[in-house]
Design a protein around this motif. Structure first.
Motif, PDB file in Angstrom:
ATOM      1  N   ALA A   2       0.837  -1.202   0.000  1.00  0.00           N
ATOM      2  CA  ALA A   2       0.000   0.000   0.000  1.00  0.00           C
ATOM      3  C   ALA A   2       0.870   1.249   0.000  1.00  0.00           C
ATOM      4  CB  ALA A   2      -0.940  -0.014   1.197  1.00  0.00           C
ATOM      5  N   ASP A   3       1.984   1.199   0.747  1.00  0.00           N
ATOM      6  CA  ASP A   3       2.901   2.344   0.758  1.00  0.00           C
ATOM      7  C   ASP A   3       3.529   2.564  -0.606  1.00  0.00           C
ATOM      8  OD1 ASP A   3       2.418   2.870   3.415  1.00  0.00           O
ATOM      9  OD2 ASP A   3       4.118   1.667   4.130  1.00  0.00           O
ATOM     10  N   HIS A   4       3.841   1.480  -1.275  1.00  0.00           N
ATOM     11  CA  HIS A   4       4.435   1.547  -2.615  1.00  0.00           C
ATOM     12  C   HIS A   4       3.447   2.189  -3.593  1.00  0.00           C
ATOM     13  CE1 HIS A   4       7.566   0.297  -5.405  1.00  0.00           C
ATOM     14  NE2 HIS A   4       6.632  -0.127  -6.230  1.00  0.00           N
ATOM     15  N   SER A   6       0.984   4.110  -2.777  1.00  0.00           N
ATOM     16  CA  SER A   6       0.797   5.503  -2.357  1.00  0.00           C
ATOM     17  C   SER A   6       1.896   6.389  -2.920  1.00  0.00           C
ATOM     18  CB  SER A   6       0.785   5.610  -0.830  1.00  0.00           C
ATOM     19  OG  SER A   6      -0.315   4.927  -0.300  1.00  0.00           O
ATOM     20  N   LEU A   7       3.120   5.884  -2.902  1.00  0.00           N
ATOM     21  CA  LEU A   7       4.247   6.647  -3.449  1.00  0.00           C
ATOM     22  C   LEU A   7       4.076   6.854  -4.953  1.00  0.00           C
ATOM     23  CD1 LEU A   7       6.936   8.032  -2.927  1.00  0.00           C
ATOM     24  CD2 LEU A   7       8.057   5.817  -3.179  1.00  0.00           C
TER      25      LEU A   7
END
Length: 143
Positions: A2-4, A6-7
């Protein structure tokens, strides 16, 4: 992941904003070309190069992030499509600007040739036929 994702979304949004700025700048550039404001064009060119450099950097970062991305969120394809559409619009506007600049350059060149009495200036007679003046038009003026 999810962070990937988001980035990636953050980078795509940055690219989207850059393309919006580039679109405005390209419209300003066309206005400057049409009004023949040389100083304005220099400033616009510097800003344009800065935006293009930023877009290129973002594109390289995005390519690396997308290559490592296994799971795409539902939002990514839509954002990517939106960015591509804006990029195509900017590319078309840039082509229009290049054509306008070329035409402006040609008209200035022709005007210069007429004013300095180029060896072979072409003018037209009353019936619309071409008359080669061989520089006599400007040289014979007494005004």
């Amino acid at each position: 992941m999810a962070d990937h994702n988001s980035l990636i979304i953050v980078k795509l949004n940055e690219q989207d904003k850059c393309l919006d700025s580039l679109d405005v700048l390209l419209n300003d550039e066309l206005t400057a070309i049409a009004s023949r404001r040389g100083e304005g064009l220099k400033e616009i060119t510097q800003q344009k190069m800065s935006l293009l450099t930023k877009l290129n950097t973002l594109d390289q970062e995005l390519n690396k992030l997308l290559a490592k991305n296994d799971e795409q969120s539902e939002e990514l394809p839509e954002l990517i499509s939106q960015v591509r559409t804006k990029l195509e619009k900017c590319q078309k506007q840039n082509e229009v600007n290049a054509h306008a600049a070329h035409q402006a350059q040609l008209s200035v060149k022709q005007l210069k040739s007429i004013l300095i009495g180029a060896p072979s200036s072409t003018t037209y007679n009353q019936s619309g036929g071409e008359v080669n003046t061989n520089g006599q038009l400007v040289r014979n003026l007494k005004a």
